[in-house]
Scaffold this active site. Structure first.
Site, PDB file in Angstrom:
ATOM      1  N   ARG A   8      10.501   0.075  -2.259  1.00  0.00           N
ATOM      2  CA  ARG A   8      11.140  -0.973  -3.073  1.00  0.00           C
ATOM      3  C   ARG A   8      10.434  -1.154  -4.411  1.00  0.00           C
ATOM      4  O   ARG A   8      10.947  -1.815  -5.312  1.00  0.00           O
ATOM      5  CB  ARG A   8      11.165  -2.289  -2.297  1.00  0.00           C
ATOM      6  CG  ARG A   8      11.958  -2.235  -1.019  1.00  0.00           C
ATOM      7  CD  ARG A   8      11.707  -3.446  -0.144  1.00  0.00           C
ATOM      8  NE  ARG A   8      12.250  -4.635  -0.733  1.00  0.00           N
ATOM      9  CZ  ARG A   8      13.497  -5.077  -0.509  1.00  0.00           C
ATOM     10  NH1 ARG A   8      14.285  -4.385   0.277  1.00  0.00           N
ATOM     11  NH2 ARG A   8      13.941  -6.175  -1.048  1.00  0.00           N
ATOM     12  N   ASN A  46      10.187 -13.853  -2.448  1.00  0.00           N
ATOM     13  CA  ASN A  46      10.849 -12.837  -3.272  1.00  0.00           C
ATOM     14  C   ASN A  46      11.881 -13.566  -4.111  1.00  0.00           C
ATOM     15  O   ASN A  46      12.670 -14.343  -3.596  1.00  0.00           O
ATOM     16  CB  ASN A  46      11.534 -11.793  -2.378  1.00  0.00           C
ATOM     17  CG  ASN A  46      12.141 -10.658  -3.198  1.00  0.00           C
ATOM     18  OD1 ASN A  46      11.829 -10.513  -4.385  1.00  0.00           O
ATOM     19  ND2 ASN A  46      12.996  -9.871  -2.585  1.00  0.00           N
ATOM     20  N   GLY A  47      11.833 -13.387  -5.422  1.00  0.00           N
ATOM     21  CA  GLY A  47      12.796 -14.062  -6.297  1.00  0.00           C
ATOM     22  C   GLY A  47      12.071 -14.736  -7.438  1.00  0.00           C
ATOM     23  O   GLY A  47      10.915 -14.445  -7.734  1.00  0.00           O
ATOM     24  N   LYS A  97      13.171   0.279  -6.346  1.00  0.00           N
ATOM     25  CA  LYS A  97      14.350   0.972  -5.823  1.00  0.00           C
ATOM     26  C   LYS A  97      15.555   0.048  -5.778  1.00  0.00           C
ATOM     27  O   LYS A  97      16.654   0.462  -6.070  1.00  0.00           O
ATOM     28  CB  LYS A  97      14.087   1.511  -4.419  1.00  0.00           C
ATOM     29  CG  LYS A  97      15.257   2.309  -3.834  1.00  0.00           C
ATOM     30  CD  LYS A  97      15.623   3.495  -4.713  1.00  0.00           C
ATOM     31  CE  LYS A  97      16.804   4.272  -4.172  1.00  0.00           C
ATOM     32  NZ  LYS A  97      17.276   5.289  -5.135  1.00  0.00           N
ATOM     33  N   HIS A 145      28.201   7.569 -36.940  1.00  0.00           N
ATOM     34  CA  HIS A 145      28.176   6.102 -37.111  1.00  0.00           C
ATOM     35  C   HIS A 145      26.764   5.565 -36.926  1.00  0.00           C
ATOM     36  O   HIS A 145      26.583   4.457 -36.423  1.00  0.00           O
ATOM     37  CB  HIS A 145      29.150   5.462 -36.111  1.00  0.00           C
ATOM     38  CG  HIS A 145      30.541   5.962 -36.253  1.00  0.00           C
ATOM     39  ND1 HIS A 145      31.348   5.655 -37.330  1.00  0.00           N
ATOM     40  CD2 HIS A 145      31.258   6.820 -35.491  1.00  0.00           C
ATOM     41  CE1 HIS A 145      32.515   6.257 -37.205  1.00  0.00           C
ATOM     42  NE2 HIS A 145      32.500   6.979 -36.092  1.00  0.00           N
ATOM     43  N   CYS A 151      10.078  -7.015  -4.293  1.00  0.00           N
ATOM     44  CA  CYS A 151       9.111  -7.440  -3.265  1.00  0.00           C
ATOM     45  C   CYS A 151       9.587  -7.083  -1.853  1.00  0.00           C
ATOM     46  O   CYS A 151      10.763  -7.121  -1.551  1.00  0.00           O
ATOM     47  CB  CYS A 151       8.929  -8.952  -3.342  1.00  0.00           C
ATOM     48  SG  CYS A 151       8.494  -9.501  -4.985  1.00  0.00           S
ATOM     49  N   GLU A 197      23.979   8.742 -18.048  1.00  0.00           N
ATOM     50  CA  GLU A 197      23.205   8.909 -16.814  1.00  0.00           C
ATOM     51  C   GLU A 197      22.090   9.926 -17.018  1.00  0.00           C
ATOM     52  O   GLU A 197      20.960   9.738 -16.570  1.00  0.00           O
ATOM     53  CB  GLU A 197      24.118   9.336 -15.682  1.00  0.00           C
ATOM     54  CG  GLU A 197      23.436   9.840 -14.416  1.00  0.00           C
ATOM     55  CD  GLU A 197      22.470   8.854 -13.774  1.00  0.00           C
ATOM     56  OE1 GLU A 197      22.441   7.677 -14.178  1.00  0.00           O
ATOM     57  OE2 GLU A 197      21.692   9.283 -12.904  1.00  0.00           O
ATOM     58  N   TRP A 250       6.268  -7.352  -6.710  1.00  0.00           N
ATOM     59  CA  TRP A 250       6.675  -6.741  -7.977  1.00  0.00           C
ATOM     60  C   TRP A 250       6.618  -7.886  -8.979  1.00  0.00           C
ATOM     61  O   TRP A 250       7.436  -8.814  -8.927  1.00  0.00           O
ATOM     62  CB  TRP A 250       8.088  -6.161  -7.861  1.00  0.00           C
ATOM     63  CG  TRP A 250       8.508  -5.310  -9.002  1.00  0.00           C
ATOM     64  CD1 TRP A 250       8.265  -3.977  -9.182  1.00  0.00           C
ATOM     65  CD2 TRP A 250       9.249  -5.735 -10.160  1.00  0.00           C
ATOM     66  NE1 TRP A 250       8.820  -3.543 -10.350  1.00  0.00           N
ATOM     67  CE2 TRP A 250       9.427  -4.604 -10.991  1.00  0.00           C
ATOM     68  CE3 TRP A 250       9.782  -6.931 -10.577  1.00  0.00           C
ATOM     69  CZ2 TRP A 250      10.101  -4.636 -12.197  1.00  0.00           C
ATOM     70  CZ3 TRP A 250      10.457  -6.995 -11.784  1.00  0.00           C
ATOM     71  CH2 TRP A 250      10.612  -5.852 -12.583  1.00  0.00           C
ATOM     72  N   LYS A 290      18.089   9.258 -16.344  1.00  0.00           N
ATOM     73  CA  LYS A 290      17.250  10.086 -15.462  1.00  0.00           C
ATOM     74  C   LYS A 290      16.006  10.578 -16.194  1.00  0.00           C
ATOM     75  O   LYS A 290      14.898  10.557 -15.667  1.00  0.00           O
ATOM     76  CB  LYS A 290      18.051  11.289 -14.945  1.00  0.00           C
ATOM     77  CG  LYS A 290      18.939  10.979 -13.784  1.00  0.00           C
ATOM     78  CD  LYS A 290      18.148  10.621 -12.560  1.00  0.00           C
ATOM     79  CE  LYS A 290      18.465   9.333 -11.833  1.00  0.00           C
ATOM     80  NZ  LYS A 290      19.224   8.287 -12.318  1.00  0.00           N
ATOM     81  N   GLU A 306      13.574   7.491 -17.187  1.00  0.00           N
ATOM     82  CA  GLU A 306      12.879   6.761 -16.109  1.00  0.00           C
ATOM     83  C   GLU A 306      11.963   7.690 -15.295  1.00  0.00           C
ATOM     84  O   GLU A 306      11.138   7.215 -14.528  1.00  0.00           O
ATOM     85  CB  GLU A 306      13.865   6.041 -15.199  1.00  0.00           C
ATOM     86  CG  GLU A 306      14.827   6.905 -14.442  1.00  0.00           C
ATOM     87  CD  GLU A 306      15.745   6.100 -13.528  1.00  0.00           C
ATOM     88  OE1 GLU A 306      15.462   4.924 -13.248  1.00  0.00           O
ATOM     89  OE2 GLU A 306      16.757   6.648 -13.100  1.00  0.00           O
TER      90      GLU A 306
HETATM   91  C1  AGP Z   1      18.672   4.671 -10.951  1.00  0.00           C
HETATM   92  O1  AGP Z   1      17.961   5.892 -11.127  1.00  0.00           O
HETATM   93  C2  AGP Z   1      17.800   3.480 -11.185  1.00  0.00           C
HETATM   94  N1  AGP Z   1      16.739   3.438 -10.228  1.00  0.00           N
HETATM   95  C3  AGP Z   1      18.568   2.173 -11.269  1.00  0.00           C
HETATM   96  O2  AGP Z   1      19.268   2.194 -12.483  1.00  0.00           O
HETATM   97  C4  AGP Z   1      19.593   1.908 -10.147  1.00  0.00           C
HETATM   98  O3  AGP Z   1      20.680   2.771 -10.261  1.00  0.00           O
HETATM   99  C5  AGP Z   1      20.110   0.461 -10.290  1.00  0.00           C
HETATM  100  O4  AGP Z   1      19.018  -0.416 -10.112  1.00  0.00           O
HETATM  101  C6  AGP Z   1      21.218   0.113  -9.292  1.00  0.00           C
HETATM  102  O5  AGP Z   1      20.743   0.225  -7.979  1.00  0.00           O
HETATM  103  P1  AGP Z   1      21.816   0.189  -6.769  1.00  0.00           P
HETATM  104  O6  AGP Z   1      22.648   1.422  -6.888  1.00  0.00           O
HETATM  105  O7  AGP Z   1      20.984   0.150  -5.525  1.00  0.00           O
HETATM  106  O8  AGP Z   1      22.644  -1.048  -6.942  1.00  0.00           O
END
Ligand code: AGP
Length: 589
Positions: A28, A97-98, A584, A490, A2, A467, A71, A471, A474
């Site tokens: 965000r 927010n929260g 974000k 396994h 948010c 990673e 959000w 990528k 997402e």
């Molecule tokens: C990364 O592509 C994602 N958007 C997400 O995993 C992100 O890395 C994670 O939320 C951590 O964010 P930060 O680095 O701002 O702490």
């Protein structure tokens, strides 16, 4: 997560100003938005689901207003659930927010006392509690907000408006809030970016404080005692570099392309803080790297780098799991947060727990003055410039570069580390040239309709595989999973069907022979083999060449996956900058 913005001061087109400030917070991530403006004796509210984009609001000029991008956590994405929320009288409004973890019992009790709810949200309980507290005789909005805020369980940032007294009051726990003073009045936001044009001096709210915004300015209180305290103002610093998209089609494309320059900048300009981090690791008895998502994979890469380069054991733990691991944290421990935003609530919670146990705190982060930046004892700023795509690219490679340099600093071979990072930057520049990117686009076309995709790697390339999978999943929404190359037998290999795309990281290091035999196992079951590394091999159906940069391999191995995800996303009609359901910075648990 948010976005929040509020203003009190000289009459302006405050509705339009609030909407513009919310646009600065779009990065965000959100699914609905709303604006409230004090209009004569009542509060006008406009709310919508969807993006702000070209939206407009229609309010008269006013001296008070605030707004929110939501959000969704409790309650679906609907107009009634969008913030702001009003109390029964319509004289009070709340944005939040929260998560109010005890909202169910609060809501049931309020309904039992005759309150009428218009939404399904946890946030609306705050408005009705405030109504009751003021009606019950608490003398002013600031004190009433303190009483209500302390009744909320969980991590929350709350701003309330009283149209009668023309004031805003805010309080927060962990979730960020920054207030400021400008020429026309005072403002508050969840990110300093939104205060541009509204404040030139700011104060970052701490968890034990409460702030009142009125035409007489900012008043800061110690929330528990409601004792007024001095306001430690500092210059607003949002000159965090270039936030424009420029000629790029998406921020993701821009930020992928910025990686060489970011690495060069770190290699040449961050020696002092990196050596400070290395010294802190040396002095600690037990170092822990903590991060979430992409940042966690950078942290895991760091544990391999410290082992290979400095023969040093560094623990890695995911932010949300830290509280289940913290029992052996001591005052001799060093806990280092890795975070682009510096606002990820799971990491902040981990750091608060570590601090309670007396540990020394460090951070490797991109956003200066973020919550993490302000709570640690030492930090390395990535100085990578704003990362506005929800997907992290340049901040990931920057974190890994810092950990590579810090490992070499610990081993007494800093110059070697600097040379590796510079050669990785040069290698990325070559990879970003047209013919390499066209080859990646060709591979993206061949995989973009896949339902499942697997990525394997060993050693340093194992966290890279994780990673890479993140990528791709997402950005394109393809179900991509990363595995340690040795795990195939396994269970994993049961998943491979004919034509399943399998990405294999095959660097020229000690893992090569074993990872190639794993690739053979996948190929013999019909996998479509995509090799990534400095040396092709017949097992691969297609090979994306990367420069041989030894232990800096993670710095060049991320780009192929970033770019595959980007182009597969476009082919699937997705917005790579704002993937569905993602934000974000994850500021709520
Ligand atoms: C990364 O592509 C994602 N958007 C997400 O995993 C992100 O890395 C994670 O939320 C951590 O964010 P930060 O680095 O701002 O702490």
């Amino acid at each position: 997560m948010c976005g929040i913005f509020g203003y009190v001061g000289e009459p302006t087109e405050v509705g339009d100003d609030v909407l513009a400030a919310l646009r600065a917070l779009e990065y965000r991530g959100y699914d609905s938005w709303g604006v409230a403006v004090g209009v004569n004796g009542h509060i006008g509210v406009e709310k919508q689901t969807g993006k702000i984009a070209q939206a407009t609001v229609d309010f008269p000029t006013s001296d008070i207003g605030f707004g929110h991008t939501r959000w969704a956590t409790h309650g679906g994405v609907t107009r009634p659930n969008a913030h702001p929320h009003l109390d029964c009288t319509g004289q009070l409004a709340v944005i939040h927010n929260g998560i109010v973890e005890n909202f169910r019992e609060l809501r049931d009790a309020l309904i039992g006392r005759g309150h009428h709810f218009r939404s399904e949200t946890d946030s609306e309980v705050i408005a009705h509690l405030l109504e009751e507290t003021l009606a019950g005789g608490v003398p002013d909005l600031a004190r009433a907000t303190a009483v209500v805020f302390d009744a909320l369980q969980g991590l929350n940032a709350v701003i309330v408006m009283d149209v009668r007294s023309r004031e805003l009051v805010a309080a927060k726990t962990v979730s960020p809030l920054v207030a400021g003073i400008g020429s026309l009045g005072v403002a508050i936001a969840s990110d300093a970016l939104a205060l541009r044009g509204h404040a030139d001096r700011v104060v970052y709210l701490e968890d034990d404080q409460l702030v009142r915004l009125s035409k007489s300015g900012l008043t800061l209180y110690e929330r528990k005692t409601m004792r007024e305290i001095p306001v430690p103002l500092m210059a607003l610093d949002v000159s965090q570099g270039d936030t424009a998209l420029g000629a790029y089609p998406h921020f993701m494309a821009k930020e992928m392309a910025e990686q060489p320059a970011v690495l060069e900048h770190l290699a040449r300009g961050a020696e002092r803080p990196i050596r400070e981090l290395a010294a802190a690791v040396r002095e600690s008895y037990g170092t822990f790297f903590v991060g979430c998502g992409t940042a966690s994979y950078a942290a895991l890469t760091g544990s391999y780098l410290y082992s290979r380069i400095a023969a040093r054991h560094v623990n890695f733990v995911v932010g949300s799991e830290f509280k289940y691991h913290e029992h052996f944290i001591t005052p001799q421990s060093l806990v280092v947060a890795l975070s682009q935003s510096g606002e990820t609530v799971d990491v902040i919670e981990a750091m608060l727990a570590a601090r309670k146990r007396g540990a020394r705190l460090g951070a490797v982060l991109n956003v200066a003055r973020s919550t993490l930046d302000r709570m640690v004892d030492l930090r390395v700023h990535l100085d990578a410039g704003p990362e506005q795509c929800v997907l992290s690219t340049k901040a990931y490679t920057a974190k890994v570069a810092v950990l590579l340099l810090a490992s070499h600093a610990l081993a007494g071979t800093y110059e070697r580390g600097r040379d590796l990072v510079l050669s990785a930057a040069e290698g990325l520049n070559h990879m970003l040239a047209a013919d390499w990117t066209e080859q990646v686009q060709e591979v993206a076309r061949s995989i973009h309709q896949a339902e499942h995709l697997f990525v394997i790697g060993r050693g340093l390339a194992f966290p890279t595989a994780l990673e890479a999978a993140l990528k791709i999943k997402e950005s394109s929404y393809i179900h991509a999973e990363g595995f340690a190359g040795g795990e195939l037998k396994h269970g994993v290999i049961a998943l491979v069907a004919p034509g399943t795309p399998c990405i294999v990281y095959a660097p020229n290091d000690e893992t090569r022979a074993d990872i190639l035999s794993g690739a053979m196992e996948l190929k013999s079951r019909g996998g479509y083999m995509i090799g990534i590394g400095p040396t092709p091999d017949p097992v691969f159906d297609v090979h994306l060449l990367t420069p041989d940069v030894a232990d800096a391999a993670p710095l060049v191995n991320a780009l192929p996956a970033q770019m595959l995800g980007y182009h597969a996303a476009l082919l699937r009609g997705n917005d790579p900058d704002k993937p569905r359901n993602l934000a974000k910075s994850v500021t709520v648990k």
